[in-house]
Design a protein around this motif. Structure first.
Motif, PDB file in Angstrom:
ATOM      1  N   ARG A  64     -55.852  53.733 -23.143  1.00 13.82           N
ATOM      2  CA  ARG A  64     -55.930  53.560 -24.588  1.00 13.82           C
ATOM      3  C   ARG A  64     -56.242  52.128 -24.990  1.00 13.82           C
ATOM      4  NH1 ARG A  64     -51.095  56.269 -27.644  1.00 13.82           N
ATOM      5  NH2 ARG A  64     -52.387  55.570 -29.391  1.00 13.82           N
ATOM      6  N   LEU A  65     -55.857  51.153 -24.181  1.00 14.80           N
ATOM      7  CA  LEU A  65     -56.034  49.769 -24.625  1.00 14.80           C
ATOM      8  C   LEU A  65     -56.614  48.830 -23.566  1.00 14.80           C
ATOM      9  CD1 LEU A  65     -55.436  47.693 -26.953  1.00 14.80           C
ATOM     10  CD2 LEU A  65     -53.369  47.124 -25.681  1.00 14.80           C
ATOM     11  N   LEU A  66     -56.080  48.892 -22.351  1.00 10.97           N
ATOM     12  CA  LEU A  66     -56.305  47.767 -21.446  1.00 10.97           C
ATOM     13  C   LEU A  66     -57.694  47.778 -20.808  1.00 10.97           C
ATOM     14  CD1 LEU A  66     -52.797  47.781 -19.745  1.00 10.97           C
ATOM     15  CD2 LEU A  66     -53.539  46.438 -21.706  1.00 10.97           C
ATOM     16  N   ALA A  67     -58.166  48.959 -20.424  1.00 13.91           N
ATOM     17  CA  ALA A  67     -59.464  49.042 -19.754  1.00 13.91           C
ATOM     18  C   ALA A  67     -60.473  49.750 -20.646  1.00 13.91           C
ATOM     19  CB  ALA A  67     -59.313  49.796 -18.435  1.00 13.91           C
ATOM     20  N   ASN A  68     -61.692  49.333 -20.548  1.00 15.62           N
ATOM     21  CA  ASN A  68     -62.803  50.018 -21.222  1.00 15.62           C
ATOM     22  C   ASN A  68     -63.416  50.985 -20.206  1.00 15.62           C
ATOM     23  OD1 ASN A  68     -65.253  50.814 -22.197  1.00 15.62           O
ATOM     24  ND2 ASN A  68     -65.814  48.807 -23.015  1.00 15.62           N
ATOM     25  N   GLY A  69     -63.123  52.258 -20.386  1.00 17.86           N
ATOM     26  CA  GLY A  69     -63.505  53.252 -19.389  1.00 17.86           C
ATOM     27  C   GLY A  69     -65.001  53.370 -19.153  1.00 17.86           C
ATOM     28  N   VAL A  70     -65.799  52.882 -20.073  1.00 15.64           N
ATOM     29  CA  VAL A  70     -67.253  52.968 -19.911  1.00 15.64           C
ATOM     30  C   VAL A  70     -67.738  51.988 -18.838  1.00 15.64           C
ATOM     31  CG1 VAL A  70     -69.474  52.731 -21.090  1.00 15.64           C
ATOM     32  CG2 VAL A  70     -67.512  53.661 -22.327  1.00 15.64           C
TER      33      VAL A  70
ATOM     34  N   VAL B  13     -45.847  28.591 -19.093  1.00 17.33           N
ATOM     35  CA  VAL B  13     -47.115  28.307 -19.775  1.00 17.33           C
ATOM     36  C   VAL B  13     -47.365  29.415 -20.793  1.00 17.33           C
ATOM     37  CG1 VAL B  13     -49.624  28.163 -19.454  1.00 17.33           C
ATOM     38  CG2 VAL B  13     -48.092  27.039 -17.840  1.00 17.33           C
ATOM     39  N   LEU B  14     -47.718  29.016 -21.993  1.00 15.43           N
ATOM     40  CA  LEU B  14     -47.976  29.974 -23.061  1.00 15.43           C
ATOM     41  C   LEU B  14     -49.130  30.889 -22.661  1.00 15.43           C
ATOM     42  CD1 LEU B  14     -46.471  29.901 -25.780  1.00 15.43           C
ATOM     43  CD2 LEU B  14     -48.556  28.994 -26.783  1.00 15.43           C
ATOM     44  N   ASP B  15     -48.990  32.174 -22.938  1.00 13.64           N
ATOM     45  CA  ASP B  15     -50.035  33.130 -22.570  1.00 13.64           C
ATOM     46  C   ASP B  15     -50.406  33.950 -23.806  1.00 13.64           C
ATOM     47  OD1 ASP B  15     -51.681  34.993 -21.450  1.00 13.64           O
ATOM     48  OD2 ASP B  15     -50.100  36.037 -20.356  1.00 13.64           O
ATOM     49  N   PRO B  16     -51.258  33.400 -24.660  1.00 15.13           N
ATOM     50  CA  PRO B  16     -51.548  34.076 -25.931  1.00 15.13           C
ATOM     51  C   PRO B  16     -52.217  35.433 -25.754  1.00 15.13           C
ATOM     52  CG  PRO B  16     -52.895  32.089 -25.685  1.00 15.13           C
ATOM     53  CD  PRO B  16     -51.917  32.098 -24.541  1.00 15.13           C
ATOM     54  N   GLN B  17     -53.052  35.590 -24.722  1.00 19.98           N
ATOM     55  CA  GLN B  17     -53.669  36.898 -24.493  1.00 19.98           C
ATOM     56  C   GLN B  17     -52.604  37.938 -24.150  1.00 19.98           C
ATOM     57  OE1 GLN B  17     -56.742  35.700 -21.462  1.00 19.98           O
ATOM     58  NE2 GLN B  17     -57.929  37.220 -22.573  1.00 19.98           N
ATOM     59  N   GLY B  18     -51.665  37.539 -23.293  1.00 21.97           N
ATOM     60  CA  GLY B  18     -50.578  38.454 -22.933  1.00 21.97           C
ATOM     61  C   GLY B  18     -49.759  38.841 -24.150  1.00 21.97           C
ATOM     62  N   ARG B  19     -49.484  37.876 -25.016  1.00 22.40           N
ATOM     63  CA  ARG B  19     -48.716  38.162 -26.237  1.00 22.40           C
ATOM     64  C   ARG B  19     -49.454  39.145 -27.132  1.00 22.40           C
ATOM     65  NH1 ARG B  19     -44.716  34.145 -27.184  1.00 22.40           N
ATOM     66  NH2 ARG B  19     -44.264  35.207 -29.129  1.00 22.40           N
ATOM     67  N   ALA B  20     -50.759  38.946 -27.254  1.00 22.50           N
ATOM     68  CA  ALA B  20     -51.552  39.830 -28.112  1.00 22.50           C
ATOM     69  C   ALA B  20     -51.559  41.256 -27.547  1.00 22.50           C
ATOM     70  CB  ALA B  20     -52.981  39.296 -28.224  1.00 22.50           C
ATOM     71  N   ILE B  21     -51.692  41.371 -26.226  1.00 19.82           N
ATOM     72  CA  ILE B  21     -51.691  42.702 -25.612  1.00 19.82           C
ATOM     73  C   ILE B  21     -50.332  43.363 -25.796  1.00 19.82           C
ATOM     74  CG2 ILE B  21     -51.806  43.905 -23.386  1.00 19.82           C
ATOM     75  CD1 ILE B  21     -53.952  41.818 -22.593  1.00 19.82           C
ATOM     76  N   SER B  22     -49.276  42.585 -25.628  1.00 20.13           N
ATOM     77  CA  SER B  22     -47.928  43.122 -25.813  1.00 20.13           C
ATOM     78  C   SER B  22     -47.750  43.674 -27.227  1.00 20.13           C
ATOM     79  CB  SER B  22     -46.936  42.000 -25.500  1.00 20.13           C
ATOM     80  OG  SER B  22     -45.633  42.452 -25.638  1.00 20.13           O
ATOM     81  N   SER B  23     -48.190  42.919 -28.231  1.00 20.27           N
ATOM     82  CA  SER B  23     -48.080  43.390 -29.627  1.00 20.27           C
ATOM     83  C   SER B  23     -48.880  44.674 -29.827  1.00 20.27           C
ATOM     84  CB  SER B  23     -48.637  42.349 -30.597  1.00 20.27           C
ATOM     85  OG  SER B  23     -47.930  41.163 -30.474  1.00 20.27           O
ATOM     86  N   SER B  24     -50.085  44.709 -29.272  1.00 19.30           N
ATOM     87  CA  SER B  24     -50.922  45.899 -29.442  1.00 19.30           C
ATOM     88  C   SER B  24     -50.295  47.111 -28.775  1.00 19.30           C
ATOM     89  CB  SER B  24     -52.309  45.663 -28.852  1.00 19.30           C
ATOM     90  OG  SER B  24     -52.930  44.585 -29.503  1.00 19.30           O
ATOM     91  N   HIS B  26     -47.109  47.629 -28.335  1.00 16.21           N
ATOM     92  CA  HIS B  26     -46.011  48.059 -29.225  1.00 16.21           C
ATOM     93  C   HIS B  26     -46.565  48.884 -30.380  1.00 16.21           C
ATOM     94  CE1 HIS B  26     -42.967  44.757 -27.861  1.00 16.21           C
ATOM     95  NE2 HIS B  26     -43.174  45.686 -26.963  1.00 16.21           N
ATOM     96  N   ALA B  27     -47.648  48.389 -30.982  1.00 15.57           N
ATOM     97  CA  ALA B  27     -48.223  49.085 -32.137  1.00 15.57           C
ATOM     98  C   ALA B  27     -48.717  50.481 -31.752  1.00 15.57           C
ATOM     99  CB  ALA B  27     -49.362  48.259 -32.721  1.00 15.57           C
ATOM    100  N   LEU B  28     -49.089  50.661 -30.481  1.00 15.83           N
ATOM    101  CA  LEU B  28     -49.545  51.979 -30.020  1.00 15.83           C
ATOM    102  C   LEU B  28     -48.382  52.874 -29.581  1.00 15.83           C
ATOM    103  CD1 LEU B  28     -52.689  50.961 -27.914  1.00 15.83           C
ATOM    104  CD2 LEU B  28     -52.675  52.270 -30.027  1.00 15.83           C
ATOM    105  N   GLY B  29     -47.152  52.374 -29.711  1.00 12.28           N
ATOM    106  CA  GLY B  29     -46.003  53.213 -29.386  1.00 12.28           C
ATOM    107  C   GLY B  29     -45.406  52.986 -28.011  1.00 12.28           C
ATOM    108  N   PHE B  30     -45.879  51.954 -27.306  1.00  8.75           N
ATOM    109  CA  PHE B  30     -45.313  51.663 -25.985  1.00  8.75           C
ATOM    110  C   PHE B  30     -44.192  50.633 -26.137  1.00  8.75           C
ATOM    111  CE2 PHE B  30     -49.707  53.023 -25.107  1.00  8.75           C
ATOM    112  CZ  PHE B  30     -49.445  54.097 -24.264  1.00  8.75           C
ATOM    113  N   GLY B  31     -43.095  51.094 -26.743  1.00  8.58           N
ATOM    114  CA  GLY B  31     -41.988  50.190 -27.066  1.00  8.58           C
ATOM    115  C   GLY B  31     -41.255  49.660 -25.852  1.00  8.58           C
ATOM    116  N   GLU B  32     -41.453  50.287 -24.688  1.00 10.25           N
ATOM    117  CA  GLU B  32     -40.742  49.830 -23.483  1.00 10.25           C
ATOM    118  C   GLU B  32     -41.322  48.550 -22.900  1.00 10.25           C
ATOM    119  OE1 GLU B  32     -42.860  52.398 -23.669  1.00 10.25           O
ATOM    120  OE2 GLU B  32     -43.469  53.143 -21.674  1.00 10.25           O
TER     121      GLU B  32
END
Lengths: 87, 87
Positions: A64-70, B13-24, B26-32
């Motif tokens: 759903r998010l991490l990989a672009n399946g195409v 070390v700050l990892d802004p990409q990781g933070r953004a993926i984590s937020s996304s 969560h928004a998709l329902g992967f609260g774990e």
């Protein structure tokens, strides 16, 4: 619990970052390098409050998010214990 | 021979990409998801004409080009046989 996710460009998909790294390695004297494929590596720490099977949840995250399946393939490992490995 | 290189941001070390993926996620329902660290994954195909020990050569590639030692850790595996693994 840690999920380690590996995302790589599919075979046949152009990988300009990999090509650039390959050229740079040749320029530095690493002539044995034949090909470089550049992908992404994610370490996802999961709480124990997971709903359902962690492997299925991680697969859903990839699709759903991490990989672009195409253009990308993914694989992952789930590690129950180890919170991370060093260099 | 394939070298698989994993490059991750150092702890702290700050990892802004990781933070953004984590937020996304969560928004998709992967609260774990508790934390995401985003790194790089490289597959380097090496010819048999390697000078010296392949592990030492790959370590030198990481130190000289692939990883930024100030902010990134690296580790690698060398696979004599398998030209690549699928999804």
């Amino acid at each position: 619990m840690i999920a380690r996710v590996f995302i790589t460009p599919k075979k046949g998909v152009l990988d300009p970052q990999g090509r650039a790294i390959s050229s740079s390695l040749h320029a530095l004297g690493f002539g044995e390098v034949e090909d470089v494929r550049m992908g992404k590596y994610l370490e996802i720490r999961l709480g124990s409050s997971s709903e359902g099977d962690p492997a299925m949840r991680v697969r859903a995250m990839c699709e759903r998010l991490l990989a672009n399946g195409v253009i990308e393939d993914f694989r992952f490992e789930i590690d129950q214990e180890n919170p991370g490995r060093g260099a």
